[in-house]
Structures are given as C-alpha cells and as structure tokens.
Design a protein around this motif. Structure first.
Motif: not given
Length: 128
Positions: A17, A113, A88, A84
C-alpha cells in the motif's frame, strides 16, 4: 499457523500500500487537479494507525474466510473480490455520488483496497 499468515499479510499489505500510494498519488494529483488531497509524508502515529488498520483487515478477512470454509486458494481470492465489491467499491462510489469526492481519489483508494485484499487472500490462502 493462521496468525503467522495474518502477521505476514499485514506487513506485506502495508508495504504494498505504501508503494502503491507513492506511485499513485502523483497520478491522482494530475487527474484531480486542485481537488486532490495533499497527503504529505505520514508521521509515526499515522504509520502505526495504518498498521493497526491493516491488522484488523487481515484478521477480519481470515475470520470470515475460516467461517466460510474458504481458507485455501482460490477460495480466498474469490472472497477478496466479493468483499472488495461489497464494501470499498460501494462506499467509494457513494462518496463520489453523494459527497462529490474526486473520481481519481476514489479510484486510487479502490485500487489500494483491491491490492490489499488480493495480497491478504494469497498470503492467508498459502499459509493457513
């Protein structure tokens, strides 16, 4: 053994990330212009908070995967994709539609995400 997977997934997802945002933020700035958020370099408290958030995500993912008997690949990957889309993506499209968040920012976060969930899925799937 699942706790080893959770720990490895947490650290790996945090690193991924961090690299993703380092690469993606300049693209977001170019696409969003003045509406782009200036994130700057995170301080120690933000780094710690992000590690805890990622630990919660990896732990929650492992718990759901275990409860659904999806701890092995490719089941973990399917679970990652479902989670997902269910969370998100739904939240980020809402922030664009209702709060007028810049689309490039939502896309950047959605990508983060997706990468996190897929990486966690692979690690948990391999180390369960």
């Amino acid at each position: 053994m699942i706790w080893i997977g959770i720990a490895v997934a947490t650290v790996a997802a945090f690193i991924l990330s961090s690299v993703y945002y380092a690469v993606g933020t300049p693209l977001e700035r170019r696409a969003a212009g003045d509406r782009a958020v200036e994130r700057g370099r995170p301080g120690p408290s933000k780094v710690a908070a992000e590690l805890v958030r990622t630990l919660v995500l990896a732990s929650g993912f492992a718990w759901i995967a275990g409860a659904a008997s999806l701890l092995a690949l490719p089941g973990t990957l399917l679970l990652a994709l479902v989670l997902w889309v269910a969370f998100p993506v739904v939240l980020l499209t809402g922030s664009v539609g209702w709060d007028r968040a810049p689309i490039p920012t939502a896309v950047l976060h959605a990508g983060d995400w997706l990468l996190k969930l897929l990486l966690i899925a692979v690690v948990i799937g391999l180390l369960h």
